[in-house]
Structures are given as structure tokens and as C-alpha cells.
Write an enzyme that holds these catalytic residues in place. Structure first.
Site, PDB file in Angstrom:
ATOM      1  N   CYS A  60      33.259  45.911 -15.953  1.00  0.00           N
ATOM      2  CA  CYS A  60      32.362  46.599 -15.016  1.00  0.00           C
ATOM      3  C   CYS A  60      31.565  47.747 -15.629  1.00  0.00           C
ATOM      4  CB  CYS A  60      33.101  47.090 -13.786  1.00  0.00           C
ATOM      5  SG  CYS A  60      34.786  46.541 -13.633  1.00  0.00           S
ATOM      6  N   ARG A  71      44.504  44.045 -21.372  1.00  0.00           N
ATOM      7  CA  ARG A  71      45.267  44.947 -20.513  1.00  0.00           C
ATOM      8  C   ARG A  71      46.709  44.986 -20.966  1.00  0.00           C
ATOM      9  NH1 ARG A  71      42.830  43.206 -14.616  1.00  0.00           N
ATOM     10  NH2 ARG A  71      40.655  43.474 -15.229  1.00  0.00           N
ATOM     11  N   GLN A  87      37.611  36.781 -18.060  1.00  0.00           N
ATOM     12  CA  GLN A  87      37.296  36.655 -16.639  1.00  0.00           C
ATOM     13  C   GLN A  87      35.955  35.976 -16.446  1.00  0.00           C
ATOM     14  OE1 GLN A  87      37.485  40.981 -15.916  1.00  0.00           O
ATOM     15  NE2 GLN A  87      38.919  40.479 -14.299  1.00  0.00           N
ATOM     16  N   ASP A 114      33.492  36.801 -14.722  1.00  0.00           N
ATOM     17  CA  ASP A 114      33.273  38.078 -14.054  1.00  0.00           C
ATOM     18  C   ASP A 114      31.810  38.269 -13.675  1.00  0.00           C
ATOM     19  OD1 ASP A 114      34.148  40.441 -13.081  1.00  0.00           O
ATOM     20  OD2 ASP A 114      34.339  41.461 -15.018  1.00  0.00           O
ATOM     21  N   HIS A 131      29.132  41.095 -11.538  1.00  0.00           N
ATOM     22  CA  HIS A 131      28.896  42.318 -10.773  1.00  0.00           C
ATOM     23  C   HIS A 131      27.546  42.174 -10.109  1.00  0.00           C
ATOM     24  CE1 HIS A 131      32.068  43.519 -13.569  1.00  0.00           C
ATOM     25  NE2 HIS A 131      32.539  44.098 -12.474  1.00  0.00           N
ATOM     26  N   LYS A 163      37.883  44.814   0.278  1.00  0.00           N
ATOM     27  CA  LYS A 163      37.783  43.573  -0.508  1.00  0.00           C
ATOM     28  C   LYS A 163      38.314  42.379   0.260  1.00  0.00           C
ATOM     29  CE  LYS A 163      42.316  43.988  -2.643  1.00  0.00           C
ATOM     30  NZ  LYS A 163      43.163  43.749  -3.778  1.00  0.00           N
ATOM     31  N   HIS A 191      32.275  43.604  -7.227  1.00  0.00           N
ATOM     32  CA  HIS A 191      32.965  42.972  -8.355  1.00  0.00           C
ATOM     33  C   HIS A 191      33.471  41.649  -7.821  1.00  0.00           C
ATOM     34  CE1 HIS A 191      33.997  46.981 -10.266  1.00  0.00           C
ATOM     35  NE2 HIS A 191      33.844  47.341  -9.012  1.00  0.00           N
TER      36      HIS A 191
HETATM   37 ZN   LIG Z   1      34.437  44.703 -12.121  1.00  0.00          ZN
END
Ligand SMILES: [Zn+2]
Ligand SMILES: [Zn+2]
Length: 646
Positions: free
Chosen positions: A343, A372, A390, A392, A394, A475, A521
Site C-alpha cells: 500500500c 511478514r 498478493q 493486490d 489499491h 471492510k 485495499h
Molecule cells: Zn493495502
């Protein structure tokens, strides 16, 4: 005798005689409920059925149909386990025994270094069944701290719990409660409990593991017995079946058998290398994801794996997420970190150049690899791993555009998940915790109702998780059910009012005013690695034709058919299918068995007739053999199957 009136959860009233208990109320409602009743809830507080009701109370009868009921059942079974172990092993002592998902455990210290094994579990189970058959009542008692210490004088762990008056096990209140059943067994407990041991029929002890007292390795190692307990025979049977199936489907085992990937020890914990076959599947997953995102109006971006500490100070990760990050690398007189999330970097991309309302919604997509920190003990195959990628994205949108964006997003997520063979979904909407959140009330309300409306507009039933949102926005989580009914949380759609603030993101609206965008996200598969693991388990390694590493195996019956078989192979490969050739150097039966262990969707066996007819024998996974199928017809069939992702 005067009467009392109590309220049922549906708002209806019941008149009972004074001194009536929860159990009497259940009987008053109906014999069925009286039989099923396990505990009660009086004015929101869980109590034993023997508790006397007061006038005006709201009373709910809890049965094993509810999570609370099941939890009580499991907790009560843990008492019976402790009772059985203490009876079988004189001098044994017990520590804690809470209910857990699907069951319970209890920690014991057994004298003389005796180790519990699978056989001893059977003996313990027998003893538990005796206790259950005796239908012993659970009787609550209360005592002062001093009295309680006398009751548990032979059990040092219980005494430690009693003395730790501010510990989580016992209220700071002076009254210590305990439960007795049978002739001598007593356990320290807050309660409530099922009325008697006869209610606990459907359980099984599962395994033994070592566990340190209070989870601290400086403390003595205890023996922990795990068990499972359910409301009826069918539930227990189904659960045991799922466990057996899950073991057969374990992605770590299948990854090895199917040569998909491995976890070499010198690579380090929580890290995998992907072999060609696993990589093939992964590439197809990623290609499909890219294809969908491209047609879904996303812009593709790439960002580095390392970043200066300054970025993570700006994003707040070093303040709020540092325990999930790896230690910094010192270089260029500064500190660099592996990124735990993509992000912050996507925010940097947004911030480059002025944005106007015409640029919104801006959807940035990346197959972004993040790192992580996971403790060694929590690592689990691909499900918990230290570096992962991910899918991912945004999305930056105006507040006005939010509802439409969310609605489109939900449709997108569900359609992508369906393409991977999932059919059952459940949705959770997490709302604001006013104590711990940023952003003003109005935007929270607006955003939460946008999420809610989108779910409603698609007719998607959802569960509200009140106060469960992250501090920076509400979320939606999406869980899928796999082939054996297990639920996996895969996708999230998370709103964020915080990062746009921290990175001072702006856009110019239609009236020329500078405004703050809302950030979404969103990851569909979540982690590609974990999603791959879930797919392996969902399909038990038998991937559908579009996703499988090898689609067709070609086997000549004998040496004389090899030339034609090679011809078939060439045509299939020319069509872009992924094939493997098994030479006739082994008996056909053995080769077919070998190929089947690889879970290849189609095994083509070609012999004399096929050579003269231009046909193939089609051995489809899980179906009967079809002989003499024209090769062209087979190619067409496989093409359709792959294209439609059946
Ligand atoms: Zn994010
Ligand atoms: Zn208890």
C-alpha cells in the site's frame, strides 16, 4: 404463592411460580426444549439451568444448536476428561482445560514421568464413558480464596490460579466458584455447565502434545490432551470424516507427491521453492488474474521489495505493524526494510502528479511480494509463510463514487473466485469501533452504508461484525467453503481513511476544490501461495483441465504404436495442450497406475486399431474408458473444457 413473569428473547412473556428455575421455564415452553436445554442466559449472563429466576428477567434457553451451547458442551467434556485422568493416575494434577474450536483440551502433570500415548487415550475415553453413563450432576459451589486453597491443596496449578486473583481465569471477586460431580471430583471453574454428564455423549480424544504451564518455556512441561465434542452422533462423525479427508488432502503432502513445490530446510522456515509443475499452475493462476484485472479497468504497477524506513514512518507501519516486519538492513547511513505491504508504495504512485476527479476511480494492481514475520511455531506449509505474493490492488475513489465502486468490486471478486471452482461464499461486514478509529463520523457512516448497500443490492447475505473494523476503515471479508465444507477467508475489501491522510493524497473535484480520495485495499486470492494451497486441498490435487500442470498423458500400448503415439502427442502440443509421453518400456497396466497417481485429467492409450483409425482410447480421470474416439473429437472436447474452465 406469588407468580413471577419472565420475558423470552422474542419478547413474549411467561408466568411462572416464584422460585422457578431456568430449567422450569424450559419445561414450561415445551418438553423438547427442556430436553435440549444446556444452560440459560439470564439478562445476558450465562447461568446454570438450576439458577432461580427473578421477576422481569429476560431469559434465553441455550441448546447445542448455538455456538454458546456447543462451547458449554465442550467445556463440560473437558471436566470429565480431567476427572477420568485423575482417577486413572493417582497423584496426577491438572492445570487448565478450556473449550477450543471443535473441542477442548486439558493440561496435566502425570507423576513418575508417565507419558500418555494413543493407547492410554483409549483407556481414558473408556473411563469418561463410565462417568457419562452415570449421568452425574454438575453442582456449583462457591468459596472464599482461603477455602478454595484448602479444597485444591493437592493441586498446585489450581492454587496458582486462585492466588492470581487478577488473572484472566478468575474474576478479581473474592468468591471463587467450583463445580463438583461424582463422588469426589471438583474443578475450579467459573461455569456455567450442562446439568449433568449424561448430556456429553459425542466426543473423542484426539491426541497428546507437550505444553508449558502458562505457555512459558521456563515453566514445567505438561501433557495436553486434545479432544473433540459435538451435539450429536452425526456432527461427530462428519467432523472426524472431514479430519480424515483433510489429512488426505494436506497440500504439503500432495505438493510432494505431485512434485509441485518443496520446503528445503536450508532455505529456512516458511519459505518454499516452486518446482516446474507447481510453477505451471501458479503461472496459470497469475495469468488469469492479470487477464481479469486488465479487462476490469486496473492499471498494472511494479514496486520494489525494499524501502527506506522513512516510507514506513510515513505510512505508520513502523508505529503500528513493526512486530510483523523483519529487522532493518543498515545501508547508506540509513535503514531499509523488506516491505510487509504494498500500500505505501501505491500511495507514492498516486501522489506522483496532480489527480483530478476525471482520473478516479484509479485502480492500481500489482502481484506484489511482501514479507511478514511469523513465529517459527506458527508456520504451516503455504498457509502461513514468511514471504508471499498478493494479488493486490489499491483503488482511489471519491466519496461519491464509493458505492458504485464497491458494488462493481463485489461482483468482480465473486466471479473470479467462481472461476477457480468455489461455489459457496459467506460475507462479513466489520464496522467501526468508536474507541479506536480515525476519520470523522460522517465518512464512516457513508462508507459503511456503501458496503452494506452493495451487499444488499447483490442479494448477498452477510454477518455484521460490530466494532471489528480496523482503526482506519470498515471492510468486507469473503470466506469460501471448500469441497469438504471447510471455510477459508480469502478476499478482503478494506476501506482506508488513514493512508490518504498520511500521504496527503488529493484530487481536484469538478468545482476545482482539493479533496481527499478514499482508498480501498483489496486482494481476491489474498496470498497467491495460500490460495494455491487451498486449491490443492479443495481439488485434492486433481486440478481441473485448465489449471492442471499436465493435461494429457499419452501411452502407446506397445513399442509398435510409439510412432503413432508421438504423432498424437505432436498434434496435442501443437494445439497448445500440456502433455507427457510415457514410453512403452513398462507394462501398460503399471504405466496407467503411475499416471493415475499424478492425477492427470486425461490418459490417452493408443493401440493397433487407433493407428489405423486415427483415434485414441480416452481414459478420463474418474470415468470409464472410451475406446476409438477420433483424435479431432478429443481435441475439440478438451479445448471446450479448458476455454470454459469447467
Ligand atoms: Zn493495502
Ligand atoms: Zn468448568
Amino acid at each position: 404463592m406469588t407468580d413471577i413473569t419472565v420475558l423470552l428473547p422474542d419478547g413474549s412473556e411467561r408466568k411462572l411460580h416464584e422460585g422457578a428455575t431456568v430449567s422450569d421455564l424450559a419445561l414450561d415452553v415445551g418438553e423438547g426444549l427442556a430436553k435440549a436445554a444446556l444452560i440459560g442466559e439470564v439478562n445476558g449472563e450465562e447461568v446454570d439451568l438450576s439458577v432461580v429466576l427473578s421477576d422481569g428477567a429476560t431469559v434465553n434457553i441455550v441448546t447445542s444448536d448455538s455456538d454458546k451451547g456447543l462451547e458449554t458442551l465442550r467445556h463440560s467434556t473437558a471436566h470429565v476428561l480431567a476427572q477420568a485422568v485423575l482417577e486413572i493416575y493417582p497423584g496426577a494434577t491438572f492445570a487448565i482445560g478450556p473449550p477450543i474450536e471443535h473441542g477442548f483440551y486439558y493440561d496435566f502433570a502425570i507423576p513418575d514421568g508417565a507419558t500418555l500415548s494413543d493407547e492410554t487415550l483409549e483407556d481414558i475415553e473408556e473411563k469418561m464413558k463410565e462417568i457419562i453413563a452415570a449421568d452425574q450432576a454438575f453442582i456449583r459451589g462457591e468459596a472464599s480464596v482461603q477455602e478454595a486453597l484448602e479444597i485444591f491443596v493437592d493441586h498446585p496449578y489450581k492454587c496458582e490460579i486462585i492466588q492470581a486473583a487478577d488473572s484472566s481465569e478468575i474474576d478479581a471477586a473474592e468468591v471463587i466458584s467450583f463445580y463438583r460431580n461424582g463422588t469426589g471430583f471438583v474443578d475450579l471453574c467459573r461455569g456455567p455447565h450442562v446439568p449433568s454428564t449424561g448430556k456429553l455423549q459425542h466426543f473423542k480424544l484426539m491426541n497428546v502434545a507437550g505444553a508449558y504451564w502458562r505457555g512459558d518455556e521456563k515453566n514445567p512441561m505438561l501433557q495436553r490432551i486434545y479432544g473433540t465434542a459435538w451435539a450429536n452422533k452425526k456432527q461427530l462423525k462428519d467432523h472426524l470424516f472431514r479430519l480424515e479427508e483433510a489429512a488426505k488432502r494436506d497440500h504439503r503432502k500432495l505438493a510432494n507427491e505431485l512434485d509441485l513445490l518443496s520446503f528445503p530446510s536450508e532455505l529456512g522456515g516458511g519459505l518454499a521453492v516452486w518446482h516446474p509443475k507447481g510453477s505451471q499452475v501458479r503461472k496459470l493462476m497469475e495469468d488469469y488474474s492479470r487477464e481479469r484485472h486488465e479487462s476490469g479497468g486496473y492499471k498494472f504497477v511494479y514496486t520494489p521489495h525494499l524501502a527506506n524506513a522513512e516510507l514506513f514512518h510515513t505510512s505508520g507501519h513502523l508505529d503500528f505493524y513493526s512486530e510483523g516486519m523483519y529487522p532493518p538492513m543498515e545501508m547508506d547511513n540509513g535503514e531499509y526494510y523488506l516491505k510487509p505491504m504494498n500500500c505505501p508504495m501505491h500511495c507514492l504512485i498516486y501522489r506522483a502528479g496532480t489527480k483530478s476527479y476525471r482520473d478516479l476511480p484509479l485502480r492500481l494492481f500489482e502481484l506484489g511480494t511482501v514479507y511478514r514475520y511469523e513465529r517459527a511455531g506458527t508456520l504451516h506449509g503455504l498457509m502461513r509463510i514468511r514471504g508471499f505474493t498478493q494479488d493486490d490492488a489499491h483503488i482511489f475513489t471519491s466519496e461519491e463514487g464509493l458505492a458504485e465502486e464497491i458494488a462493481g468490486l463485489l461482483e468482480f471478486v465473486v466471479s473470479v473466485l467462481k472461476a477457480f471452482g468455489f461455489e459457496e461464499f459467506s460475507f462479513n461486514l466489520s464496522t467501526r469501533d468508536p474507541e479506536k478509529s480515525v476519520g470523522d463520523d460522517q465518512i464512516w457512516e457513508h462508507a459503511t452504508s456503501a458496503l452494506e448497500e452493495a451487499l444488499n443490492a447483490h442479494g448477498l447475505p452477510f454477518q455484521m461484525k460490530l466494532g471489528d473494523a480496523a482503526f482506519y476503515g470498515p471492510k468486507i471479508d469473503i470466506d469460501v467453503s471448500d469441497a469438504i465444507g471447510r471455510s477459508w477467508q480469502l478476499s478482503t475489501i478494506q476501506l482506508d481513511f488513514n493512508l490518504p491522510e498520511r500521504f496527503d493524497l488529493r484530487y481536484i473535484d469538478s468545482s476545482g476544490e482539493r479533496k481527499r480520495p478514499v482508498m480501498i485495499h483489496r486482494a481476491l486470492m489474498g496470498s497467491i501461495e495460500r490460495f494455491f494451497g487451498v486449491l490443492v486441498e479443495h481439488y485434492a490435487g486433481a486440478f481441473p483441465a485448465w489449471l492442471t500442470p499436465i493435461q494429457v498423458a499419452v501411452l502407446p500400448v506397445a513399442n509398435g504404436h510409439e510412432e503413432y503415439a508421438k504423432d498424437v502427442l505432436g498434434k496435442l502440443e501443437g494445439e497448445g495442450f500440456r502433455c507427457e509421453f510415457y514410453r512403452a518400456d513398462n507394462p501398460l497396466g503399471k504405466r496407467i497406475r503411475d499416471v493415475k497417481t499424478q492425477k492427470i485429467p486425461y490418459v490417452l492409450v493408443v493401440g493397433g486399431d487407433d493407428v489405423s483409425n486415427g483415434s485414441v482410447g480416452v481414459n478420463a480421470r474418474g470415468s470409464e474408458v472410451e475406446r476409438g474416439v477420433p483424435l479431432t473429437a478429443f481435441i475439440e472436447r478438451l479445448r471446450t473444457e479448458v476455454d470454459t474452465r469447467q
